[in-house]
Design a protein around this motif. Structure first.
Motif, PDB file in Angstrom:
ATOM      1  N   LEU A   1       0.680  -1.223   0.001  1.00 34.53           N
ATOM      2  CA  LEU A   1       0.050   0.188   0.075  1.00 34.53           C
ATOM      3  C   LEU A   1       0.864   1.314  -0.157  1.00 34.53           C
ATOM      4  CD1 LEU A   1      -2.785  -1.067   2.436  1.00 34.53           C
ATOM      5  CD2 LEU A   1      -3.133  -0.766  -0.109  1.00 34.53           C
TER       6      LEU A   1
ATOM      7  N   VAL B   1       0.052   5.459  -0.555  1.00 37.10           N
ATOM      8  CA  VAL B   1      -1.068   5.463   0.221  1.00 37.10           C
ATOM      9  C   VAL B   1      -0.401   6.025   1.665  1.00 37.10           C
ATOM     10  CG1 VAL B   1      -2.610   4.066   1.965  1.00 37.10           C
ATOM     11  CG2 VAL B   1      -2.503   3.710  -0.654  1.00 37.10           C
TER      12      VAL B   1
ATOM     13  N   ALA C   1      -6.015  -6.197   3.423  1.00 40.02           N
ATOM     14  CA  ALA C   1      -6.103  -5.411   2.492  1.00 40.02           C
ATOM     15  C   ALA C   1      -7.613  -4.930   2.415  1.00 40.02           C
ATOM     16  CB  ALA C   1      -5.760  -5.946   1.010  1.00 40.02           C
ATOM     17  N   PHE C   2      -8.461  -5.802   2.112  1.00 41.53           N
ATOM     18  CA  PHE C   2     -10.003  -5.289   1.930  1.00 41.53           C
ATOM     19  C   PHE C   2     -10.538  -4.262   3.128  1.00 41.53           C
ATOM     20  CE2 PHE C   2     -14.381  -6.074   0.965  1.00 41.53           C
ATOM     21  CZ  PHE C   2     -14.337  -6.297  -0.292  1.00 41.53           C
TER      22      PHE C   2
ATOM     23  N   ASN D   1      -8.427  -1.153   2.745  1.00 41.05           N
ATOM     24  CA  ASN D   1      -9.181  -0.431   1.588  1.00 41.05           C
ATOM     25  C   ASN D   1     -10.533   0.428   1.951  1.00 41.05           C
ATOM     26  OD1 ASN D   1      -9.228   0.030  -1.385  1.00 41.05           O
ATOM     27  ND2 ASN D   1     -11.018  -1.460  -1.339  1.00 41.05           N
TER      28      ASN D   1
ATOM     29  N   GLN E   1     -10.279   4.478   2.693  1.00 40.09           N
ATOM     30  CA  GLN E   1     -10.894   4.624   1.341  1.00 40.09           C
ATOM     31  C   GLN E   1      -9.903   4.963   0.240  1.00 40.09           C
ATOM     32  OE1 GLN E   1     -13.022   8.647   2.663  1.00 40.09           O
ATOM     33  NE2 GLN E   1     -14.649   7.471   3.573  1.00 40.09           N
ATOM     34  N   ILE E   2      -9.369   3.719  -0.195  1.00 38.12           N
ATOM     35  CA  ILE E   2      -8.283   3.644  -1.075  1.00 38.12           C
ATOM     36  C   ILE E   2      -8.882   3.515  -2.666  1.00 38.12           C
ATOM     37  CG2 ILE E   2      -6.360   2.532  -1.740  1.00 38.12           C
ATOM     38  CD1 ILE E   2      -5.893   1.669   1.036  1.00 38.12           C
TER      39      ILE E   2
ATOM     40  N   LEU F   1      -9.514   0.500  -4.119  1.00 47.52           N
ATOM     41  CA  LEU F   1      -9.151  -0.396  -4.999  1.00 47.52           C
ATOM     42  C   LEU F   1     -10.311  -1.458  -5.225  1.00 47.52           C
ATOM     43  CD1 LEU F   1      -5.876  -1.529  -3.078  1.00 47.52           C
ATOM     44  CD2 LEU F   1      -6.158  -0.346  -5.018  1.00 47.52           C
TER      45      LEU F   1
ATOM     46  N   ARG G   1     -11.950  -5.344  -6.360  1.00 47.74           N
ATOM     47  CA  ARG G   1     -11.557  -6.472  -5.887  1.00 47.74           C
ATOM     48  C   ARG G   1     -10.386  -7.192  -6.674  1.00 47.74           C
ATOM     49  NH1 ARG G   1     -15.116  -9.633  -2.779  1.00 47.74           N
ATOM     50  NH2 ARG G   1     -16.866  -8.162  -2.170  1.00 47.74           N
TER      51      ARG G   1
ATOM     52  N   ILE H   1      -7.105  -5.589  -5.234  1.00 47.72           N
ATOM     53  CA  ILE H   1      -6.788  -6.103  -4.034  1.00 47.72           C
ATOM     54  C   ILE H   1      -6.158  -7.699  -4.284  1.00 47.72           C
ATOM     55  CG2 ILE H   1      -7.694  -6.907  -1.880  1.00 47.72           C
ATOM     56  CD1 ILE H   1      -9.855  -4.911  -2.063  1.00 47.72           C
TER      57      ILE H   1
ATOM     58  N   CYS I   1     -10.788 -13.199  -3.097  1.00 42.94           N
ATOM     59  CA  CYS I   1     -11.373 -11.933  -3.389  1.00 42.94           C
ATOM     60  C   CYS I   1     -12.766 -12.123  -4.031  1.00 42.94           C
ATOM     61  CB  CYS I   1     -10.610 -10.930  -4.099  1.00 42.94           C
ATOM     62  SG  CYS I   1      -9.392 -10.442  -2.803  1.00 42.94           S
TER      63      CYS I   1
END
Ligand code: GLA
Length: 389
Positions: free
Chosen positions: A104, A109, A139-140, A143, A147-148, A150, A152, A155, A180
């Motif tokens: 990230l 990020v 990561a989910f 994310n 509020q990134i 990305l 699925r 990810i 994912c």
């Protein structure tokens, strides 16, 4: 009794409260099986995995400082670090979380410290990708919290990069993609070259996917995996000298590989021949599934096992014994080792009417031929990584 799914989420939430207070998000992130298409993903070919009803639940809260505090509930292990000092550690599992943070960071990020507690019912070290489940779930959650934005698929790619660059396993995309992108009652046919995919119905009420865990510690896995991958690349380099259109084993035919047999190192030849045949098997299994020809699906699974044992050479005596034992039982349509190899489990396609006999027959094989207690999991395709309310 194993806690139910709701209880797993509650257990992780309660674990988080014990250590850190109230979590901001809880994510369920599943393990995966693969019906067919083994070691084809890193050769940019086809795979046919599914997310399964065994998962890791991950509770997360961002911090106002730079500290990292992680708890692996099932192992009762703790880790403390900092987002400013992301480096691999011997303990294993913290690397899956720090690898995600590191990737990230590479995306630009702005990271913050994180408290994280996780636990679940994915059998660990059994070849159903508990590591991918953890990576993708973490990561989910981040994310969402940061509020990134990305997708699925992005990810899944982030998880793969983190394995490749941080953890040091040169794996393909299959495990993270399946975790994912899973759907109820669906396998996913993925084209690992362009990541296009189709959901393939797996709705047979009369059949089960059954995993038999060899319980072999998977110590050699990383080095052997990376060596196999290098051998495939060596094969591609030779094939490309003759045909510049070939940039991965995905582009090669069985005839291309045969034509070069004398020029290839024998091990490299065996790896390439296996991968090229396995790619074709994925396509033919998809066609068989569409026709409902489950006998053909099962026959392809046995062929894959044979190729993995003798061509790709990633099986081991315990896996061969489990496949051999399954082969002799009524109602077993197919069986093969699954995943990276050198341990992990076999995947078996079993008629439900014969499930009890399967358990009993395999228990005898475990006891008499492996000297172990049976470890058998019936599983079904399920939805991919998700945020829980
Ligand atoms: C491991 C890797 C995957 C895939 C399989 C073998 O699970 O993580 O990318 O290569 O082995 O098919």
């Amino acid at each position: 009794m194993e806690p139910s799914v709701t209880n797993q989420a509650e257990r992780v939430r309660a674990g988080f409260r014990d250590h850190f207070g109230q979590p901001e998000v809880v994510v369920r992130s599943p393990g995966r099986v693969n019906l067919i298409g083994e070691h084809t993903d890193h050769n940019l070919g086809y795979v046919l995995p599914a997310a399964i009803d065994r998962a890791i639940w991950i509770a997360i809260r961002l911090r106002d400082d730079r500290a990292l505090r992680f708890v692996a509930l099932d192992k009762n292990e703790h880790f403390e670090g900092s987002v400013d000092a992301l480096h691999t550690v011997d303990a294993g599992w913290p690397n899956y979380l720090m690898g995600i943070l590191s990737e990230l960071q590479k995306l630009g990020v702005e990271l913050r410290g994180v408290d994280c507690v996780f636990g679940g019912n994915v059998p660990i070290g059994c070849g159903v990708s508990s590591s991918a489940a953890l990576e993708c779930g973490f990561a989910f959650g981040l994310n969402a919290q940061l509020q990134i934005g990305l997708s699925r698929v992005a990810i899944a790619q982030l998880g793969q990069r983190s394995e490749n660059r941080f953890v040091g396993v040169n794996c393909g995309i299959m495990d993270q993609f399946a975790s994912c992108m899973g759907k109820e009652r669906r396998l996913i046919r993925i084209d690992c070259r362009d990541l296009s995919y189709q959901y393939v119905p797996f709705e047979r009420e009369d059949l089960s996917l059954v995993l038999c865990d060899s319980q072999v510690p998977r110590t050699l896995t990383t080095s052997a995996y990376n060596l196999r991958r290098a051998q495939c690349e060596a094969g591609v380099a030779k094939l490309a000298e003759r045909d510049p259109e070939i940039s991965s084993l995905r582009d090669a035919t069985a005839a291309d590989v045969e034509a070069l047999r004398d020029e290839l190192d024998p091990a490299v030849y065996r790896r390439c021949a296996y991968v090229v045949a396995e790619n074709q098997r994925v396509l033919s299994v998809c066609a068989s599934l569409e026709r409902g020809d489950m006998a053909a699906v099962g026959a392809a699974m046995y062929a894959t096992h044979d190729g993995l044992a003798h061509g790709y050479e990633v099986s081991c005596p315990e896996l061969d014994i489990l496949v051999d034992a399954a082969h002799g039982l009524p109602g077993v349509l197919g069986a093969r080792m699954m995943g990276g190899g050198f341990g992990g489990c076999t995947i078996n396609l079993v008629e439900n009417d014969h499930l009890a006999a399967f358990h009993a027959g395999m228990a005898v094989a475990y006891h008499d031929r492996l000297g172990k207690e049976p470890a058998i999991h019936v599983c079904r395709p399920t939805a991919g990584t998700e945020l829980l309310a």
